[in-house]
Design a protein around this motif. Structure first.
Motif, PDB file in Angstrom:
ATOM      1  N   PHE A 138       0.814  -1.215   0.000  1.00 53.58           N
ATOM      2  CA  PHE A 138       0.000   0.000   0.000  1.00 53.58           C
ATOM      3  C   PHE A 138       0.847   1.265   0.000  1.00 53.58           C
ATOM      4  N   LEU A 139       1.846   1.342   0.875  1.00 58.20           N
ATOM      5  CA  LEU A 139       2.654   2.551   0.961  1.00 58.20           C
ATOM      6  C   LEU A 139       3.464   2.773  -0.312  1.00 58.20           C
ATOM      7  N   ALA A 140       3.888   1.694  -0.934  1.00 54.50           N
ATOM      8  CA  ALA A 140       4.604   1.826  -2.208  1.00 54.50           C
ATOM      9  C   ALA A 140       3.678   2.386  -3.290  1.00 54.50           C
ATOM     10  N   GLN A 141       2.437   1.922  -3.295  1.00 50.04           N
ATOM     11  CA  GLN A 141       1.472   2.435  -4.270  1.00 50.04           C
ATOM     12  C   GLN A 141       1.189   3.913  -4.038  1.00 50.04           C
ATOM     13  N   VAL A 142       1.081   4.298  -2.768  1.00 51.21           N
ATOM     14  CA  VAL A 142       0.881   5.713  -2.445  1.00 51.21           C
ATOM     15  C   VAL A 142       2.074   6.535  -2.924  1.00 51.21           C
ATOM     16  N   SER A 143       3.266   6.026  -2.660  1.00 48.85           N
ATOM     17  CA  SER A 143       4.481   6.741  -3.051  1.00 48.85           C
ATOM     18  C   SER A 143       4.557   6.916  -4.566  1.00 48.85           C
ATOM     19  N   ARG A 144       4.161   5.905  -5.309  1.00 52.61           N
ATOM     20  CA  ARG A 144       4.170   6.001  -6.776  1.00 52.61           C
ATOM     21  C   ARG A 144       3.186   7.076  -7.260  1.00 52.61           C
ATOM     22  N   ALA A 145       1.984   7.073  -6.699  1.00 52.89           N
ATOM     23  CA  ALA A 145       0.986   8.069  -7.096  1.00 52.89           C
ATOM     24  C   ALA A 145       1.435   9.473  -6.696  1.00 52.89           C
ATOM     25  N   TRP A 146       2.046   9.595  -5.552  1.00 59.19           N
ATOM     26  CA  TRP A 146       2.559  10.866  -5.031  1.00 59.19           C
ATOM     27  C   TRP A 146       3.614  11.431  -5.983  1.00 59.19           C
ATOM     28  N   GLU A 147       4.588  10.580  -6.329  1.00 62.62           N
ATOM     29  CA  GLU A 147       5.651  11.013  -7.233  1.00 62.62           C
ATOM     30  C   GLU A 147       5.126  11.293  -8.640  1.00 62.62           C
ATOM     31  N   ALA A 148       4.127  10.535  -9.062  1.00 57.11           N
ATOM     32  CA  ALA A 148       3.551  10.752 -10.394  1.00 57.11           C
ATOM     33  C   ALA A 148       2.896  12.128 -10.467  1.00 57.11           C
ATOM     34  N   ALA A 149       2.186  12.518  -9.399  1.00 53.86           N
ATOM     35  CA  ALA A 149       1.550  13.836  -9.379  1.00 53.86           C
ATOM     36  C   ALA A 149       2.594  14.941  -9.470  1.00 53.86           C
ATOM     37  N   PHE A 150       3.719  14.747  -8.818  1.00 54.27           N
ATOM     38  CA  PHE A 150       4.801  15.732  -8.863  1.00 54.27           C
ATOM     39  C   PHE A 150       5.438  15.779 -10.247  1.00 54.27           C
ATOM     40  N   ALA A 151       5.692  14.589 -10.809  1.00 54.25           N
ATOM     41  CA  ALA A 151       6.345  14.519 -12.116  1.00 54.25           C
ATOM     42  C   ALA A 151       5.469  15.118 -13.217  1.00 54.25           C
ATOM     43  N   GLN A 152       4.154  14.981 -13.069  1.00 52.52           N
ATOM     44  CA  GLN A 152       3.233  15.465 -14.102  1.00 52.52           C
ATOM     45  C   GLN A 152       3.017  16.971 -14.053  1.00 52.52           C
ATOM     46  N   ALA A 153       3.414  17.611 -12.956  1.00 58.77           N
ATOM     47  CA  ALA A 153       3.234  19.056 -12.833  1.00 58.77           C
ATOM     48  C   ALA A 153       4.156  19.781 -13.820  1.00 58.77           C
ATOM     49  N   ILE A 154       3.589  20.713 -14.548  1.00 56.31           N
ATOM     50  CA  ILE A 154       4.348  21.474 -15.553  1.00 56.31           C
ATOM     51  C   ILE A 154       4.827  22.779 -14.914  1.00 56.31           C
ATOM     52  N   THR A 155       6.135  22.894 -14.699  1.00 57.18           N
ATOM     53  CA  THR A 155       6.691  24.074 -14.032  1.00 57.18           C
ATOM     54  C   THR A 155       7.951  24.526 -14.780  1.00 57.18           C
ATOM     55  N   PRO A 156       7.819  25.106 -15.950  1.00 59.19           N
ATOM     56  CA  PRO A 156       8.982  25.441 -16.776  1.00 59.19           C
ATOM     57  C   PRO A 156       9.954  26.425 -16.143  1.00 59.19           C
ATOM     58  N   LYS A 157       9.481  27.243 -15.193  1.00 55.94           N
ATOM     59  CA  LYS A 157      10.347  28.239 -14.571  1.00 55.94           C
ATOM     60  C   LYS A 157      10.729  27.878 -13.134  1.00 55.94           C
ATOM     61  N   THR A 158      10.312  26.694 -12.689  1.00 56.13           N
ATOM     62  CA  THR A 158      10.565  26.280 -11.317  1.00 56.13           C
ATOM     63  C   THR A 158      11.322  24.961 -11.294  1.00 56.13           C
ATOM     64  N   ARG A 159      12.473  24.971 -10.650  1.00 58.01           N
ATOM     65  CA  ARG A 159      13.269  23.752 -10.502  1.00 58.01           C
ATOM     66  C   ARG A 159      12.554  22.816  -9.520  1.00 58.01           C
ATOM     67  N   LYS A 160      12.554  21.532  -9.831  1.00 62.85           N
ATOM     68  CA  LYS A 160      11.820  20.564  -9.019  1.00 62.85           C
ATOM     69  C   LYS A 160      12.761  19.511  -8.428  1.00 62.85           C
ATOM     70  N   VAL A 161      12.586  19.257  -7.134  1.00 65.43           N
ATOM     71  CA  VAL A 161      13.362  18.225  -6.442  1.00 65.43           C
ATOM     72  C   VAL A 161      12.397  17.297  -5.722  1.00 65.43           C
ATOM     73  N   GLN A 162      12.487  16.012  -6.036  1.00 62.84           N
ATOM     74  CA  GLN A 162      11.650  14.986  -5.418  1.00 62.84           C
ATOM     75  C   GLN A 162      12.436  14.292  -4.306  1.00 62.84           C
ATOM     76  N   LEU A 163      12.012  14.507  -3.063  1.00 62.03           N
ATOM     77  CA  LEU A 163      12.654  13.834  -1.937  1.00 62.03           C
ATOM     78  C   LEU A 163      12.059  12.454  -1.711  1.00 62.03           C
ATOM     79  N   ARG A 164      12.905  11.535  -1.284  1.00 58.88           N
ATOM     80  CA  ARG A 164      12.451  10.274  -0.696  1.00 58.88           C
ATOM     81  C   ARG A 164      13.068  10.244   0.695  1.00 58.88           C
ATOM     82  N   ILE A 165      12.221  10.447   1.703  1.00 57.11           N
ATOM     83  CA  ILE A 165      12.698  10.726   3.052  1.00 57.11           C
ATOM     84  C   ILE A 165      12.743   9.460   3.895  1.00 57.11           C
TER      85      ILE A 165
END
Length: 303
Positions: A138-165
């Protein structure tokens, strides 16, 4: 113009670390919270629901950084309702921030979004950012959906960093508090078979890492927010007993851990499973941990 950081989830344990650190450093701090509050010095709390656009969107204009740490606690029973709240709180807040950044005329310079090392399966295999996520629970599935939402965000002027804490060791609360209680009651032995790994990071290093990621102008993508020296649970508990001056700790067998989890209303797999995760990115980039060794970290936090 002074620096300004927007912290979503700033009322939680990790968010509070950032709010305190950046406030003391003289930054303007905006916390996106369920409830607004009167400004206090450089600190402002602005209302948002973690899902939809609203007046809070304007707080992103011209911000130096936005850090999203929103997420319902996983320290609960995984009922259907709780699972939905755990997933939605992470995915919907990430999507909302991404939408807000896209609409900004002067968007934040960098967006740092939380994620979990539970995206990997429980294993003693050492994982770095080069490894593909292979978790299926379950937590792995949540993490995948969480990261997918971040990856899909279009931010051409904003640098993006995905943490895995990893597990953040806190001086107040967090995973340490109940383990200290166990040890003081003479139950500070291995949990389960004790072979499961704990990937951890000291609270001071977590704040230092966020500051480093904000100031670094080129780093993007996935970063493991975890110490270079993960340890097995049995060694973690031994180090904890040494720190507390307690020579003996009775083991917590798997059956008793599961019973205890049921009694206190949490999932025993949170402590019975483990991940051995480090950051190749931070090593390559020269990030220096203030507390690379567990013994010194525990002594600093507890004694």
């Amino acid at each position: 113009m002074s620096n300004r950081i927007v912290v979503a989830g700033g009322s939680g344990a990790l968010g509070s670390l950032l709010v305190d650190a950046y406030g003391q450093a003289g930054w303007k701090v905006v916390v996106l919270s369920r409830l607004a509050a009167r400004p206090m010095g450089n600190l402002r709390r602005v209302a948002w629901d973690g899902q939809t656009l609203g007046n809070w969107v304007g707080e992103l204009e011209g911000a130096t950084a936005v850090v999203n740490l929103v997420g319902r606690s996983i320290n609960t029973r995984f009922t259907a309702r709780n699972k939905q709240e755990i997933r939605d709180s992470r995915v919907l807040s990430t999507a909302a921030i991404g939408d807000a950044i896209l609409r900004s005329s002067d968007p934040p310079k960098v967006w740092i979004n939380a994620g979990g090392i539970s995206i990997y399966r429980s294993s003693a295999v050492l994982r770095t950012e080069d490894d593909s996520p292979d978790g299926t629970d379950f937590l792995a599935q949540v993490s995948r959906a969480w990261e997918a939402a971040f990856a899909q965000a279009i931010t051409p002027k904003t640098r993006k960093v995905q943490l895995r804490i990893g597990s953040v060791l806190l001086s107040k609360g967090g995973m340490l508090a109940p383990l200290v209680k166990l040890a003081k009651f003479g139950l500070g032995g291995p949990i389960g078979n004790g072979d499961q790994y704990i990937s951890w990071i000291h609270e001071q290093d977590f704040v230092k890492l966020i500051s480093w990621l904000i100031s670094d102008r080129h780093l993007t993508g996935i970063v493991h927010a975890s110490n270079p020296n993960p340890v097995q649970n049995k060694d973690f508990m031994l180090a904890l007993r040494k720190c507390l001056g307690i020579p003996i700790g009775l083991p917590n067998r798997e059956w008793s851990t599961k019973l205890g989890g049921w009694i206190i209303g949490t999932e025993p797999e949170l402590v019975l499973s483990g991940h051995r995760v480090v950051s190749k990115v931070l090593g390559d980039e020269g990030f220096r941990f203030d507390f690379p060794e567990l013994g010194a970290a525990l002594h600093n936090l507890i004694v």
